[in-house]
Design a protein around this motif. Structure first.
Motif, PDB file in Angstrom:
ATOM      1  N   ARG A   9      -0.794  10.907  -1.313  1.00  0.00           N
ATOM      2  CA  ARG A   9       0.132  10.128  -0.493  1.00  0.00           C
ATOM      3  C   ARG A   9      -0.476   8.868   0.135  1.00  0.00           C
ATOM      4  N   GLU A  10      -1.604   9.086   0.613  1.00  0.00           N
ATOM      5  CA  GLU A  10      -2.229   7.811   1.160  1.00  0.00           C
ATOM      6  C   GLU A  10      -2.216   6.773  -0.161  1.00  0.00           C
ATOM      7  N   ILE A  11      -2.516   6.982  -1.343  1.00  0.00           N
ATOM      8  CA  ILE A  11      -2.652   5.851  -2.224  1.00  0.00           C
ATOM      9  C   ILE A  11      -1.250   5.359  -2.498  1.00  0.00           C
ATOM     10  N   ALA A  12      -0.251   6.108  -2.555  1.00  0.00           N
ATOM     11  CA  ALA A  12       1.068   5.625  -2.647  1.00  0.00           C
ATOM     12  C   ALA A  12       1.434   4.557  -1.387  1.00  0.00           C
ATOM     13  N   ALA A  13       1.158   4.985  -0.296  1.00  0.00           N
ATOM     14  CA  ALA A  13       1.351   4.207   0.904  1.00  0.00           C
ATOM     15  C   ALA A  13       0.814   2.934   0.833  1.00  0.00           C
TER      16      ALA A  13
ATOM     17  N   ILE B 106       2.515   0.636  -1.597  1.00  0.00           N
ATOM     18  CA  ILE B 106       3.678   0.294  -1.231  1.00  0.00           C
ATOM     19  C   ILE B 106       3.342  -0.933  -0.055  1.00  0.00           C
ATOM     20  N   GLY B 107       2.324  -0.559   0.686  1.00  0.00           N
ATOM     21  CA  GLY B 107       1.780  -1.767   1.642  1.00  0.00           C
ATOM     22  C   GLY B 107       1.348  -2.875   0.956  1.00  0.00           C
ATOM     23  N   LEU B 108       0.576  -2.831  -0.336  1.00  0.00           N
ATOM     24  CA  LEU B 108       0.002  -3.908  -0.878  1.00  0.00           C
ATOM     25  C   LEU B 108       1.185  -4.854  -1.852  1.00  0.00           C
ATOM     26  N   GLY B 109       2.359  -4.180  -1.949  1.00  0.00           N
ATOM     27  CA  GLY B 109       3.468  -5.010  -2.611  1.00  0.00           C
ATOM     28  C   GLY B 109       3.994  -5.954  -1.677  1.00  0.00           C
TER      29      GLY B 109
END
Length: 199
Positions: A143-147, A150-153
């Motif tokens: 979940r942290e990597i997915a967040a 999304i944040g890096l996008g």
């Protein structure tokens, strides 16, 4: 009035005498241990002893020693003088000793197996809990990597910043020189004539 006062004290004395004559069990203290007719033993030490015996019974050394004892027993009772023999040919006493040894060995082996099963059950429970914790940690990290993705996008990249800086530099140069379309930001885009900055 005097008889009325004496009556409650008499009742109190009677109830106090009844309470003191009967032994009361204290709930805030443990009961004293009862005397038992059978001897008591520590089950943990007895279990360790049974495991040691079971391990010894399962070795080749025990089989070799038992074979040597039986051969010596039979040879002695066959070849020794008749006055020194203690177990004649049907070897009934040897059969009794072997059956006694087997009757004690079987429960000791079962007890050792039960203890091993208990240990295996505890180890499996600990492994299961460890696996559950690992799965929970893995899900949290996913979940942290997915967040983060999304944040890096939404984070500006190096190329985007470079293009924005080039546009800003171009706009500043155009304002400074007063030109809008003739001159470029880079020297290759400029006209071939001499510039003030070339001196």
């Amino acid at each position: 009035m005097v008889p009325e006062r004496e009556t409650p004290t008499r009742e109190r004395a009677a109830s106090g005498a009844t309470a003191s004559s009967r032994a009361r069990a204290r709930l805030d203290q443990p009961r004293p241990p009862r005397r038992r007719l059978l001897p008591e033993w520590d089950p943990e030490s007895f279990g360790r002893l049974s495991e040691r015996v079971a391990r010894f019974l399962g070795t080749g050394r025990f089989i070799v020693w038992m074979t040597v004892v039986i051969i010596c027993w039979v040879l002695w009772n066959v070849s020794a003088p008749s006055g020194l023999r203690f177990d004649e040919y049907p070897f009934i006493f040897l059969t009794l000793v072997l059956s006694l040894q087997a009757s004690y060995a079987a429960p000791l082996i079962l007890l050792a197996q039960n203890r091993q099963d208990d240990r295996d059950r505890v180890n499996l429970e600990q492994d299961r809990k460890q696996n559950e914790r690992s799965i929970a940690d893995t899900e949290y990290l996913t979940r942290e990597i997915a967040a983060l993705r999304i944040g890096l996008g939404e984070v500006a990249t190096r190329d985007w910043i470079r293009s924005e800086l080039q546009d800003a530099l171009k706009e500043l140069e155009e304002r400074r020189n007063g030109h809008h379309a003739e001159r470029g930001v880079f020297p290759a885009n400029r006209s071939a004539g001499r510039d003030v900055h070339d001196r």
